[in-house]
Design a protein around this motif. Structure first.
Motif: not given
Length: 224
Positions: A156-175
């Protein structure tokens, strides 16, 4: 001195039986209308008593509102490309109860490409969630490449979460399951996964490491 009960006439007995039948039929109608579709309500309208009409009309409006809400919530199903000009309309004014997942990316960044593929799959699985993507500098001028990929989650227009940068996603191994779990933690999707898939991998890895480590008994025998 106790008077015997007054015998009822045949007409009174039949009248009472008829009244009971009417009450049963009305209660039966009341019980069944809640399971009817909107079309069935219209078809059976003549069968309802005047007392039921108000309740049925309220129920009809409720079912209609639920149907409209379902149609609105299930109208996405794909990742839509937006520009900075679309941001307010597509994100801030997405609508009541709508979750928005926005991916900021750039062409030529492998992890961004992978996440776009995963999001396309998740958009089909969760059509009630609005999935968007935007080239980072088009959406936010001078947005640094080191912060890519970036995912913002809004409700509803309000930010609830943010994921920034490759380390947060675990790199190319992300499933895709790991990304689904992460988005479910923010509330953006209702996952059917029972636990974090990444945790299963980590548990297996730790178990493998433990099995290769020497035990205390082995260490003592080597010292002797």
């Amino acid at each position: 001195g106790v008077l015997p009960p007054k015998e009822r006439t045949q007409d009174e007995v039949e009248e009472e039986a008829l009244e009971k039948q009417i009450v049963l039929e009305q209660s039966s109608v009341v019980k069944t209308y809640e399971s009817m579709t909107l079309n069935e309500l219209d078809e059976n309208e003549d069968d309802f008593s005047e007392e039921d009409e108000a309740a049925i009309e309220m129920y009809r409006q409720k079912r209609l509102a639920e149907w409209k809400a379902t149609q609105i919530k299930n109208c996405f199903g794909e990742v839509v490309e937006i520009s900075g000009q679309d941001y307010i309309k597509e994100v801030n004014k997405a609508g009541e109860g709508i979750w928005v997942v926005l991916h900021l990316y750039k062409q030529g960044v492998p992890l961004c490409t992978l996440i776009n593929q995963h999001l396309s799959e998740l958009a089909r699985k969760f059509p009630q969630t609005k999935f968007l993507k935007s080239i980072s500098t088009t959406c936010i001028p001078n947005y640094p490449d080191r912060n890519l990929p970036t995912i913002f989650v809004y409700h509803e227009g309000e930010m609830k979460a943010q994921y920034i940068g490759p380390l947060v996603f675990g790199g190319m191994n992300l499933k895709v399951e790991e990304l689904e779990w992460r988005l479910s933690e923010s509330g953006a999707v209702k996952t059917d996964l029972e636990e974090n898939p990444k945790k299963q991998i980590e548990d297996k890895l730790m178990s493998s490491i433990r099995s290769t480590l020497p035990t205390r008994k082995d260490s003592d025998s080597e010292e002797n």
